[in-house]
Structures are given as structure tokens and as C-alpha cells.
Motif scaffolding. Structure first.
Motif, PDB file in Angstrom:
ATOM      1  N   HIS A   1       0.770  -1.204   0.120  1.00  0.00           N
ATOM      2  CA  HIS A   1       0.019   0.036   0.175  1.00  0.00           C
ATOM      3  C   HIS A   1       0.876   1.136  -0.035  1.00  0.00           C
ATOM      4  CE1 HIS A   1      -4.209  -1.357   1.709  1.00  0.00           C
ATOM      5  NE2 HIS A   1      -4.384  -0.625   0.559  1.00  0.00           N
ATOM      6  N   THR A   2       1.728   1.365   0.758  1.00  0.00           N
ATOM      7  CA  THR A   2       2.529   2.430   1.229  1.00  0.00           C
ATOM      8  C   THR A   2       3.391   2.956  -0.054  1.00  0.00           C
ATOM      9  OG1 THR A   2       2.830   1.947   3.538  1.00  0.00           O
ATOM     10  CG2 THR A   2       4.194   3.549   2.744  1.00  0.00           C
TER      11      THR A   2
ATOM     12  N   THR B   1       0.411   6.777   7.164  1.00  0.00           N
ATOM     13  CA  THR B   1       1.354   7.145   6.476  1.00  0.00           C
ATOM     14  C   THR B   1       1.818   8.418   6.538  1.00  0.00           C
ATOM     15  OG1 THR B   1       0.606   5.358   4.757  1.00  0.00           O
ATOM     16  CG2 THR B   1       2.320   6.948   3.979  1.00  0.00           C
ATOM     17  N   LEU B   2       2.787   9.090   7.010  1.00  0.00           N
ATOM     18  CA  LEU B   2       3.201  10.647   7.036  1.00  0.00           C
ATOM     19  C   LEU B   2       3.662  10.823   5.631  1.00  0.00           C
ATOM     20  CD1 LEU B   2       4.633  10.687  10.505  1.00  0.00           C
ATOM     21  CD2 LEU B   2       2.175  10.805   9.826  1.00  0.00           C
ATOM     22  N   GLY B   3       3.987  11.898   5.379  1.00  0.00           N
ATOM     23  CA  GLY B   3       4.963  12.529   4.302  1.00  0.00           C
ATOM     24  C   GLY B   3       3.980  12.582   2.846  1.00  0.00           C
TER      25      GLY B   3
ATOM     26  N   VAL C   1       6.577   7.697   5.019  1.00  0.00           N
ATOM     27  CA  VAL C   1       6.832   7.304   6.527  1.00  0.00           C
ATOM     28  C   VAL C   1       5.806   6.672   7.414  1.00  0.00           C
ATOM     29  CG1 VAL C   1       7.633   8.010   8.796  1.00  0.00           C
ATOM     30  CG2 VAL C   1       8.461   9.170   6.950  1.00  0.00           C
ATOM     31  N   MET C   2       6.004   5.265   7.705  1.00  0.00           N
ATOM     32  CA  MET C   2       5.034   4.494   8.354  1.00  0.00           C
ATOM     33  C   MET C   2       5.044   4.871   9.807  1.00  0.00           C
ATOM     34  SD  MET C   2       4.712   0.487   8.338  1.00  0.00           S
ATOM     35  CE  MET C   2       5.924   0.052   9.560  1.00  0.00           C
ATOM     36  N   LEU C   3       3.914   5.386  10.501  1.00  0.00           N
ATOM     37  CA  LEU C   3       3.805   5.412  11.815  1.00  0.00           C
ATOM     38  C   LEU C   3       2.698   4.547  12.382  1.00  0.00           C
ATOM     39  CD1 LEU C   3       4.454   7.636  14.079  1.00  0.00           C
ATOM     40  CD2 LEU C   3       2.425   8.799  13.501  1.00  0.00           C
ATOM     41  N   LEU C   4       3.032   3.923  13.454  1.00  0.00           N
ATOM     42  CA  LEU C   4       1.983   3.243  14.274  1.00  0.00           C
ATOM     43  C   LEU C   4       1.652   3.918  15.142  1.00  0.00           C
ATOM     44  CD1 LEU C   4       1.212   0.231  13.408  1.00  0.00           C
ATOM     45  CD2 LEU C   4       3.309   0.919  12.528  1.00  0.00           C
ATOM     46  N   ALA C   5       0.257   4.486  15.252  1.00  0.00           N
ATOM     47  CA  ALA C   5      -0.206   5.341  16.295  1.00  0.00           C
ATOM     48  C   ALA C   5      -1.235   4.604  17.452  1.00  0.00           C
ATOM     49  CB  ALA C   5      -0.983   6.565  15.744  1.00  0.00           C
TER      50      ALA C   5
END
Length: 344
Positions: free
Chosen positions: A139-140, A293-295, A158-162
Motif C-alpha cells: 500500500h505505502t 502514512t506520513l509525508g 513514513v510509516m507511523l504506528l499510532a
């Protein structure tokens, strides 16, 4: 265009997985959970059949991005995208892969055009999509590709787990552990931290976010006794970030930076490799962590689980992570909208 009046675009993911199941459950509990409006991009008849199979008497209606928000209170809005083959829960079919991919592309297109507030993606099965000719690792990377096409320049995702107790991102992601030291660079750490700081401020509403950065080696290298990467690669990145005004600190020993007292000292953590970041994230919030997904030039969240083919159509799949992803996407969209309004 007033994006805030629109709904979130939710992709169907692999239709043989639990994406349809948890989407139905999320809409059913929308009032109790306080969910923002969303519409599903997917096959209308497939969704109706899945609702019957899992015993959910839910009104499902065809919608457009413009009508979805007003329809959401009384029916689950669906932007129709017909599948090539009938769906058997638990039995993915590569012949449906092109439609799964198109749902993702369409969600991005609608969001970039202002017709949706953000993208929430249901899980895909990468091997199934590869068989359908999908040319991206996941996906990313595909979302970054679509973003790059729209912007005319490369985009670094950027993959962030929140989760409720931790936000954490890895610098290197899906590569073998033996390849991490050679793939890790000062530049990559700086770029990842910059994107984190920017999105945490603009989409999470965290002014001057505090970013704790882990070391690569045990004890962050123990002054070089356990590896020189922390002093030669990680520390220079932190110094450069601090010089830019980013509140980053470390390198910290990864084994002592995730207990409650340590987490109180930062807003997000940056780790050097996949498991270093995801083990604490999933331990602290297995059912309610969200993949962000950041960015990207749009908001994207996803449940932090896979297709769970064995649970599809059984009525036993938990919707917690999708619910958390929908909630977070709505909150991020609200934060970004307020920031844009105040800036204007």
C-alpha cells in the motif's frame, strides 16, 4: 471546495478478507463510537451478500462522494466498483485484483481533488495483487507513487504506528535484519524525523513535537563497544535535527525507552528497524493501533492487521483497529482543516 463537509474514502481491501466484515460492523456501531462519516469504494452486491452472511441487517446504498456524508446517518454509502468475479470469503481471487487496486487509486484521486477528507485503507493481500500484476511492495509504496504522479515530484512515505499509548516509526521497514546496518544512513534518519515533526504538528496538532530516537545496537552501542553505528550514523543525525530546531534526542537504548515513565517524555519515537518499532507498538495497542502514512499530500490511515482470510464471513472479526483508523483519520482531517483556516 469545503472538504470538511465531505466523508472519508474507505477502500474495500481484498474482498475475500475481513475488510467488508469490519466495515459493516464499524457502520453498525457508528453512533455509539462517534465515527465520522465515511463511504466505501467497492462492490455493492458483494457487501450486501457479506452483510447477509454475517447476520447484519444493515441498509447499504449507492452514493457519490458528494452525497455520502448526508446518507451516512441512515445507510452505509457505497461508491460502486464492480468486481470481476464473485467473492468467496477466505478464498482470494487474483482476477479481482485490478478492482482492489482501482479502489485505492480512486480514493486517492477523490481525496486530492477535495471530494473526500482522507483515505482509510482496508487490508490487501500483497501476494494476490502481485499475481494480478501489482508492481509495488505494498500500500505505502503505491500511495507514494500516486502522490508523486499528482505532485510531479518524488514523495517519501513514513510509516507511523499510532496507538493510545505510543506513536512510533521505523527508519528502515521491510528489509532483512542483516541488511539494516548498511541501509541505515544519517540522511535517512534526518528525512524521516523531519517528516514526522512536520506531520505531527500539522495533522496531530502537536506543537514542537518531542521525538525520542533509538540507537541501533544494544545499549545504543555502549560507547562503541557494541557497535559504532550509533555514534557514527545516529548521533550526527540527531545533532543535525537539533540544529534545525527539531526537538529530537538520543540515541536511546531501545530496551528502556518504551516503559510508561519513558513514554511520558516524548510525543513520538523513531526507531532504526521494523521490529524495534512494531514490537512495542503492538504490545501496547494490539487491537487499537493505527497504521498512518506520513509525508503524503493527503491523510491516510489503515487498520494495523491483515486480511485474516480465515475469519472472513464468520462474523467474528474485530473491528477495533478499523474503528481507530477511521476515528484518527477524522481527527487528523479536523486538525489540518483548523490549521489551514487559521493560516488563511
Amino acid at each position: 471546495m469545503n472538504r470538511s463537509s465531505h466523508a472519508l474514502a474507505l477502500t474495500m481491501g481484498d474482498p475475500a478478507g475481513i475488510g467488508p466484515d469490519v466495515t459493516l460492523a464499524a457502520w453498525r456501531d457508528r453512533v455509539a463510537l462517534g465515527l465520522p462519516a465515511f463511504f466505501l469504494i467497492g462492490d455493492l452486491q458483494m457487501l450486501k451478500a457479506r452483510a447477509t452472511l454475517v447476520g447484519l441487517d444493515i441498509p447499504i446504498t449507492e452514493a457519490t462522494p458528494e452525497t455520502a456524508a448526508s446518507l451516512f446517518a441512515t445507510a452505509l454509502p457505497v461508491l460502486p466498483l464492480e468486481l470481476a468475479k464473485p467473492v468467496r470469503p477466505g478464498q482470494p481471487d487474483p482476477d479481482n485484483g485490478a478492482t482492489v487496486i482501482e479502489a485505492i487509486r480512486l480514493a486517492v484521486e477523490l481525496t486530492l481533488a477535495g471530494h473526500a477528507r482522507g483515505v482509510v485503507t482496508n487490508p490487501i493481500a500483497k501476494s494476490v495483487l502481485y499475481a494480478a500484476g501489482f508492481g509495488f511492495p505494498g500500500h505505502t509504496e503505491y500511495l507514494a507513487h500516486l502522490s508523486g504522479e499528482a505532485l510531479g515530484k518524488a514523495v517519501t512515505p513514513v510509516m507511523l504506528l499510532a496507538g493510545p499509548h505510543l506513536r512510533v516509526a521505523p527508519v528502515t521497514i521491510h528489509i532483512p535484519l542483516k541488511d539494516v546496518p548498511s541501509a541505515l544512513t544519517t540522511e535517512a534518519i534526518i528525512e524521516t524525523a523531519r517528516i514526522m515533526a512536520s506531520d505531527l504538528a500539522s495533522r496531530f496538532g502537536i506543537h514542537s513535537p518531542r521525538i525520542a530516537i533509538s540507537g541501533l545496537n544494544p545499549h545504543a552501542g555502549e560507547d562503541g563497544a557494541l557497535g559504532k553505528e550509533d555514534a557514527e550514523i545516529v548521533a550526527p543525525a540527531i545533532a543535525a535535527l537539533q540544529a534545525e530546531g527539531i526537538d529530537a534526542f538520543g540515541p536511546l537504548p531501545a530496551d528502556t525507552m518504551f516503559h510508561a515513565e519513558a513514554r511520558a517524555g516524548y510525543d513520538a519515537a523513531l526507531c532504526m528497524y521494523h521490529d524495534q518499532a512494531l514490537i512495542p507498538a503492538k504490545t501496547l495497542g494490539f487491537h487499537d493501533s493505527v497504521n498512518v502514512t506520513l509525508g503524503l499530500p493527503f491523510i491516510r490511515t489503515s487498520p494495523d492487521h491483515g486480511t485474516a482470510f480465515s475469519l472472513a464471513g464468520t462474523g467474528t472479526a474485530r473491528a477495533d483497529s478499523l474503528v481507530a483508523a477511521i476515528k484518527l483519520a477524522g481527527t487528523m482531517a479536523d486538525t489540518e482543516s483548523r490549521r489551514t483556516s487559521s493560516a488563511g
